[in-house]
Design an enzyme around this catalytic site. Structure first.
Site, PDB file in Angstrom:
ATOM      1  CB  SER A   1      -0.959   0.007   1.196  1.00  0.00           C
ATOM      2  OG  SER A   1      -2.083  -0.794   0.920  1.00  0.00           O
TER       3      SER A   1
ATOM      4  CE  LYS B   1      -4.591   2.011  -0.514  1.00  0.00           C
ATOM      5  NZ  LYS B   1      -3.910   0.734  -0.267  1.00  0.00           N
TER       6      LYS B   1
ATOM      7  CB  SER C   1      -4.434   1.883   3.896  1.00  0.00           C
ATOM      8  OG  SER C   1      -3.656   1.207   2.933  1.00  0.00           O
TER       9      SER C   1
END
Length: 478
Positions: free
Chosen positions: A126, A129, A313
């Site tokens: 993640s 991102k 997230s």
């Protein structure tokens, strides 16, 4: 290439690092880290406050002069950074492949680039991102709002309306309750239905059929680079330009199979509650090019969307952002166009992804690979461009907010609240990328990545990664 004209205004990078939105200020305030930049609170002159009756007080006199603020710290050194991180990055729980990179936020060069095991790229999970959020803000204005609208449709025996998805990642089924805190702003189909009903009644129409148009996004609704069970098992929604509650059902867990159809069903039900008779079930139907707009609701500004995606997230919203990058840069809202768009806008801003390959916007793909130095460059770019500020303000504060609220409990205590970072977690993967301000006032960007962690060592590896990041905040790295 449809890209907004960026104003290349240099911002005070340390202030950008520490200024948080809403509850995100908790860590910085707790440790007084904002004081040198925000200054003292509005003063109240004690000489103007009358003493209680019968109390004799000496006259107020001017205090002696005090020393000014401390001078800026000397430059951080690679040796000090390496010494702070080494005990934690050598932890065997992190597995055989660990990459680390650290650099000054407001300077050039890299203070530390180290690795254990073969290869200079790692699965980013993640932390992807951070790249997606920056690319979205490069491709579009931070104030951009995504519209969900209802238009007329005169085709067929019964006059109709079409619900048109505009790629609002946080479109909701209903408005928030009065006592329900909501941030960022949230549009909803119940409000849209009430406004549509009012427009229909004004035209003398009380019976319609409902169509829905989710054609803004194209290509597969799930990445072929994801694990095959992600969508069937409800781990992530099929990506759609039209959904409510990110494709989650009204009850239970998981995701709905057809988010656009579910959103249209929620809209039709709300229309009925508003006094409009709906003929049949909603059907997919492309909106006529010359259709009249009856009602519209708008998403939160893009800057707030990016902050929220990073804070919690959010996988679904990150994938929607990737599609919008594709639309803005490539004219196509697909996975492939989004990937190309990310590469183009970052290259145009001077960020070289090198041999990195990112297959999606969320980091769910285990086939993605990212150079930690590329993450440093994206974070430094966010520190130098005002339009990219949400990338930094959206990062969770260690031990206080977002996806880091329950972490850093075993990290060096002085580092809590001095680190802001995006987590990256998949089975066998634990990563952190963000910013840290040490006790001497040095501000760093960092990326720490381990992608061969044994499943039984997952929690211990996460603690070791937290401790390494916390050590940056707790050191005096001059």
């Amino acid at each position: 290439m449809a890209r907004r004209d960026a104003r290349h205004s240099r911002v005070l990078v340390v202030l950008v690092l520490l200024v948080a939105v809403a509850a995100g200020t908790a860590g910085a305030w707790r440790y007084g880290a904002l004081d040198p930049w925000l200054g003292p609170a509005t003063p109240t002159d004690p000489a103007r406050v009358a003493p209680p009756e019968g109390l004799d007080l000496p006259a107020v006199v001017d205090p002696p002069e005090v020393a000014g603020p401390p001078s800026a710290p000397g430059p951080a050194t690679a040796r000090a950074v390496r010494r702070a991180l080494a005990p934690y990055l050598s932890d065997e729980d992190l597995g055989p492949h660990v990459l680390a990179a650290v650099a000054p936020l407001d300077g050039a060069g890299v203070l530390l680039r180290s690795g254990r095991g073969r290869g200079e790229l790692a699965i980013p999970a993640s932390t992807t991102k951070v790249v997606t959020g920056a690319a979205a803000l490069l491709a579009m204005d931070p104030g951009t709002r995504f519209e969900t609208s209802v238009v007329t449709d005169g085709r067929g025996a019964v006059s109709g309306v079409v619900l048109v998805g505009g790629g609002d990642p946080f479109l909701a089924r209903r408005p928030a309750a009065p006592d329900e805190p909501t941030w960022p702003e949230r549009a909803d189909v119940a409000t849209l239905a009430r406004e549509t009903a009012a427009a229909l009644v004004a035209e003398g129409r009380r019976r319609v059929r409902v169509g829905y148009d989710a054609s803004l996004f194209t290509g597969p609704a799930e990445s072929p680079r994801w694990r095959a069970d992600y969508v069937p098992d409800g781990i992530v929604s099929p990506v759609s330009a039209l959904w409510v509650d990110e494709g989650r059902p009204t009850e239970g867990s998981g995701r709905v199979a057809d988010p656009a159809r579910a959103a249209a069903g929620a809209f039709a039900a709300a229309l009925r509650r508003s006094g409009i008779e709906v003929a049949g079930a909603p059907q997919p139907r492309e909106a006529p090019a010359d259709a009249e707009q009856l009602a519209v609701v708008r998403s939160a500004p893009l800057g707030q969307v990016v902050e929220q995606v990073l804070a919690v997230s959010d996988n679904e919203a990150a994938e929607v952002l990737l599609r919008h990058v594709g639309l803005a840069v490539e004219g196509e809202g697909s996975f492939a166009a989004g990937r190309r768009g990310v590469e183009r806008v970052l290259a145009g801003a001077g960020v070289d992804l090198g041999r990195s390959v990112l297959w999606d916007g969320s980091g769910l793909s285990r086939e993605s690979r990212l150079d930690p130095v590329a993450l440093l460059d994206v974070l430094r770019l966010a520190g130098s461009e005002e339009e990219l500020r949400p990338v930094l303000t959206g990062l969770p504060v260690a031990a206080f907010t977002g996806s880091l609220a329950d972490r850093f409990q075993t990290a060096p205590p002085a580092g809590r609240g001095r680190v802001r970072a995006k987590t990256g977690t998949l089975t066998g993967v634990t990563s952190l990328a963000g910013t840290a301000t040490d006790l001497a006032g040095h501000t760093f960007v960092f990326a720490l990545m381990a992608d061969r962690v044994r499943e039984e060592d997952t929690l211990e590896a996460r603690d070791a990664m937290d401790a390494a990041a916390g050590a940056l905040g707790a050191c005096r790295c001059g």
